[in-house]
Design an enzyme around this catalytic site. Structure first.
Site, short mmCIF file in Angstrom:
data_model
loop_
_atom_site.label_atom_id
_atom_site.label_comp_id
_atom_site.label_asym_id
_atom_site.label_seq_id
_atom_site.Cartn_x
_atom_site.Cartn_y
_atom_site.Cartn_z
N HIS A 115 -1.23 17.45 -27.41
CA HIS A 115 -1.27 16.04 -26.95
C HIS A 115 -2.64 15.51 -27.47
O HIS A 115 -2.60 14.26 -27.79
CB HIS A 115 -1.30 15.73 -25.24
N HIS A 153 6.14 9.75 -29.88
CA HIS A 153 5.24 10.69 -29.03
C HIS A 153 5.91 12.16 -29.37
O HIS A 153 5.20 13.30 -29.35
CB HIS A 153 5.55 10.30 -27.55
N GLU A 180 -4.92 17.06 -11.71
CA GLU A 180 -5.56 17.70 -12.82
C GLU A 180 -6.96 17.93 -13.00
O GLU A 180 -7.87 17.39 -13.59
CB GLU A 180 -5.23 16.77 -13.96
N LYS A 208 7.19 22.90 -14.74
CA LYS A 208 5.94 22.02 -14.36
C LYS A 208 5.52 21.84 -12.90
O LYS A 208 4.50 21.51 -12.63
CB LYS A 208 6.67 20.48 -14.87
N ARG A 252 0.82 -1.04 0.05
CA ARG A 252 0.05 0.01 0.04
C ARG A 252 0.61 1.25 -0.08
O ARG A 252 0.42 2.39 0.36
CB ARG A 252 -0.85 0.15 1.01
N HIS A 292 -1.71 12.36 -29.83
CA HIS A 292 -2.06 11.03 -29.24
C HIS A 292 -2.65 10.44 -30.65
O HIS A 292 -2.52 9.26 -30.82
CB HIS A 292 -2.88 10.98 -28.09
N ASN A 332 -1.36 19.42 -21.74
CA ASN A 332 -1.68 18.37 -22.68
C ASN A 332 -1.58 19.30 -23.93
O ASN A 332 -2.20 18.58 -25.11
CB ASN A 332 -3.21 17.92 -22.39
N ARG A 364 -3.74 21.76 -14.54
CA ARG A 364 -2.68 20.89 -15.02
C ARG A 364 -3.06 20.49 -16.52
O ARG A 364 -2.06 19.92 -17.23
CB ARG A 364 -2.58 19.55 -14.13
N LYS A 375 2.59 11.34 -11.51
CA LYS A 375 1.69 10.58 -12.28
C LYS A 375 2.49 9.12 -12.50
O LYS A 375 3.73 9.12 -13.05
CB LYS A 375 1.25 10.93 -13.63
N GLU A 396 8.55 18.43 -25.71
CA GLU A 396 8.14 19.03 -24.50
C GLU A 396 8.55 20.37 -23.80
O GLU A 396 7.91 21.08 -23.29
CB GLU A 396 8.20 17.61 -23.08
#
Ligand code: NAD
Ligand code: ZN
Length: 350
Positions: free
Chosen positions: A238, A254, A227, A217, A118, A242, A235, A231, A140, A182
């Site tokens: 993106h 990417h 998010e 960031k 956990r 994507h 994207n 945040r 993330k 990025e």
């Protein structure tokens, strides 16, 4: 040495950036703390011995776990493999999982750290440019499912992020470009001066550039960790990107997808008078300088739009688009019609 602070209350941590840090670091360790260092085969061959030696000098007891490299191994099974290696090495609540590598390794190791017993300690040592400026910062973590990328995961912050820009010397050029997309993104979405500096240096990546991206960031993440709002500006490029990555069967990287996506978002802003043609050209010229495309050939615009609707980031059936309103500032838009989005896509398709 540069230290960037990620402010998240009692989960705050430092991001340390220093060329050569992997040859000299002595992270403070509780006595005989067990660590599992996770790296993929490519990174392990070059840097694993160094890192385990530093950990041993710090008083830790390191174990290692090697992953098969590449996005196709970013699976639940890989996470299970890390957790089982942790169990076999006898890691307990106070132990540490170390993610040494690119974004795939960091995401997998972080997810394992979040769920093993956990939640145990987690340290990020990013080695790809993309991981240094993006994936290692912000908490993330996760893995892919056959049904889609990053469908499982957790928000789980590391105790520290350690960045040695010297390891970029062994990074393949194509991988470096993924990070550059990025880096340019940060300039367009939130920092005009940084963008202008990148123009002046012809997109030269220095330790200061890496540190500045971490700072930008960290600022966004500390304002909106999970998010709920701001945040989402990260994207930028993106949602289009994507879709293009997916349609190309991941033949486009990417970074290439995001760069083309930035090209489409920029075209959309110009078409709708959110910013002017000259700003669009400056963005696209900088992408070009970095060896990145901002247009794409071989796809039907309608297919790109359809693939965008499959992206998990759509809200209530409507696409949320991050569009620039000037270099250094973006806003979220929810009300553009499909026809309008399609026109922008079409204008960037050859
Ligand atoms: N967690 C986040 O916030 C976040 C953000 C962006 C991307 N990501 C994830 O990151 C992943 C992409 O990361 P990536 O581009 O780093 O891919 P990656 O981890 O697959 O690394 C790219 C390649 O470079 C190699 N490599 C890494 N460092 C090296 C070095 N110093 N020398 C030689 N080779 C090296 C790796 O072995 C791999 O083959 C994706 O899965 C994406 O979903 C996560
Ligand atoms: Zn990205």
């Amino acid at each position: 040495m540069t230290k960037v602070r990620m402010e998240l209350g009692d989960r705050s941590y430092d991001i340390v950036i220093r060329p050569g840090v992997l040859d000299s670091m002595k992270p403070h360790m509780r006595e005989a703390r067990k660590c599992l260092v996770v790296a993929d085969r490519n990174v392990a061959a070059r840097y694993l011995d160094k890192v385990t030696a530093r950990l041993t000098e710090s008083g830790a007891v390191p174990f290692t776990h090697i992953l098969a490299p590449g996005e196709k191994h970013k699976t639940f099974a890989a996470v299970e493999g890390i957790c089982r290696a942790a169990a076999q090495a006898g890691l307990e609540r106070k132990s540490l999982i170390v993610g040494l590598g690119g974004g795939v390794t960091g995401d997998l190791a972080g997810f394992a750290a979040a769920i093993y017993m956990r939640g145990i300690g987690f340290l990020q040592i990013p080695t790809s440019l993309l991981a240094m400026v993006d994936s290692s910062v912000g908490g993330k973590t996760g893995a892919d499912l056959p049904e889609g990328k990053n469908l499982i995961g957790a928000f789980y912050q590391p105790e520290m992020v350690i960045i040695d820009p010297n390891v970029l010397n062994t990074l393949p050029v194509g991988e470096k470009r993924n990070g550059l997309a990025e880096i340019i993104k940060y300039g367009v979405i939130m920092d005009y001066t940084f963008f202008a500096d990148l123009e002046a240096s012809k997109a030269n990546v220095t330790p200061d550039v890496i540190a500045h991206c971490c700072r930008l960031k960290a600022e966004v993440v500390s304002a909106d960790e999970t998010e709920q709002g701001r945040r989402a500006i990260l994207n930028y490029g993106h949602t289009f990107g994507h879709a293009i990555e997916l349609l190309s069967g991941f033949k486009l990287s990417h970074g290439e997808g995001v760069a083309i996506g930035m090209g489409m978002a920029a075209a959309m802003s110009t078409r709708n008078n959110l910013w002017n043609k000259e700003e669009e050209k400056r963005q696209n010229d900088l992408l070009l300088t970095a060896g990145l495309p901002f247009r794409v050939g071989g796809f039907k615009p309608e297919d790109i739009l359809a693939a965008m609707y499959h992206d998990k980031k759509k809200a209530h059936g409507k696409l949320t688009l991050v569009l620039p309103v000037e270099i250094g500032r973006v806003e979220l838009f929810k009300d553009f019609s499909d026809e309008e989005i399609l026109k922008a896509i079409r204008s960037c398709c050859d």
